[in-house]
Design a protein around this motif. Sequence first.
Motif, short mmCIF file in Angstrom:
data_model
loop_
_atom_site.label_atom_id
_atom_site.label_comp_id
_atom_site.label_asym_id
_atom_site.label_seq_id
_atom_site.Cartn_x
_atom_site.Cartn_y
_atom_site.Cartn_z
N VAL A 1 -45.52 -93.10 6.23
CA VAL A 1 -44.67 -94.26 6.53
C VAL A 1 -43.41 -93.77 7.22
CG1 VAL A 1 -43.21 -96.06 5.51
CG2 VAL A 1 -45.53 -95.71 4.66
N PRO B 1 -39.86 -95.04 8.18
CA PRO B 1 -38.92 -96.14 7.99
C PRO B 1 -38.13 -96.51 9.24
CG PRO B 1 -38.73 -94.52 6.24
CD PRO B 1 -39.54 -93.88 7.33
N ARG C 1 -40.74 -98.17 11.51
CA ARG C 1 -41.48 -99.13 10.69
C ARG C 1 -42.97 -99.10 11.04
NH1 ARG C 1 -38.68 -102.46 7.58
NH2 ARG C 1 -40.26 -104.11 7.62
N GLU D 1 -43.52 -99.56 1.39
CA GLU D 1 -42.45 -98.55 1.33
C GLU D 1 -41.84 -98.48 -0.06
OE1 GLU D 1 -38.32 -97.13 3.52
OE2 GLU D 1 -39.32 -98.97 4.18
N ARG E 1 -42.04 -95.13 -2.35
CA ARG E 1 -40.82 -94.44 -2.79
C ARG E 1 -40.80 -94.26 -4.31
NH1 ARG E 1 -37.27 -93.53 1.18
NH2 ARG E 1 -37.24 -94.85 3.02
#
Length: 243
Positions: free
Chosen positions: A155, A157, A160, A180, A184
């Motif tokens: 992933v 961030p 995206r 996400e 995490r």
Amino acid sequence: MASVAVDLKQIENAEKQKQLSLLLVDDDVELCGMMREFFTQEGHHLDCAYNGRDGLSAALNGIYDLVILDVMLPVVDGFELLQRLRKRKDLPIIMLTARVQQQDRIRGLDSGADDYLPKPFDPDELLARVRAVLRRSESLTRAESEDIVIGNICVNPTTREVWLDGELVELTATEFDLLEMLMRAAGRVVSRDEITAALFEREATPYDRFLDVHISHLRKKLEGGRGLIRTVRGVGYVFTGAA
């Protein structure tokens, strides 16, 4: 703690000062006029389209932060418009519906809506939902920018983007934010209340299928027979990263 409070206050002020460009697709001319007046008074710009065909054209050709879409539309209904739009453009979408059946709301989520609001609604709540959806799309990008890699899923961030075995996977904004958050917290059970509060800024209800639909979408797109996201009945979900 004081510095955190100041930061949150600055974020709230900046959010309120930013002018949003919104598109409302609804055949209720009176409602559109009221919403245009309300959003103008709040410092935002709202365009209106009164049928699905014109709404799709406006959404594809205009530059909008978010689309507010009624379900029951002439020419092209809201569900079909949503599906056509999702294939061609990635825009946050909130659906409005006068229908009370939960399956209609689930159908909207299945088609890619980020949130829904039943009619009749309070304009202040609609504005709060708009801000919440947009905040979800922006906040995680502003947070940690390093890639999150667990097993064969990566992933990013910042962009995206989600990659599975080196192949790009198309996710909606809500699906990305949910994935996400779970990655995490990999290995830890994240409660439905925690997810709903963080991503949707409202309390979870026992009969709300919102999360279930998005989790189902993530499983179909990512798992391929692997149990990556496990449901902990009555509590929430945990990303296991199981091969």
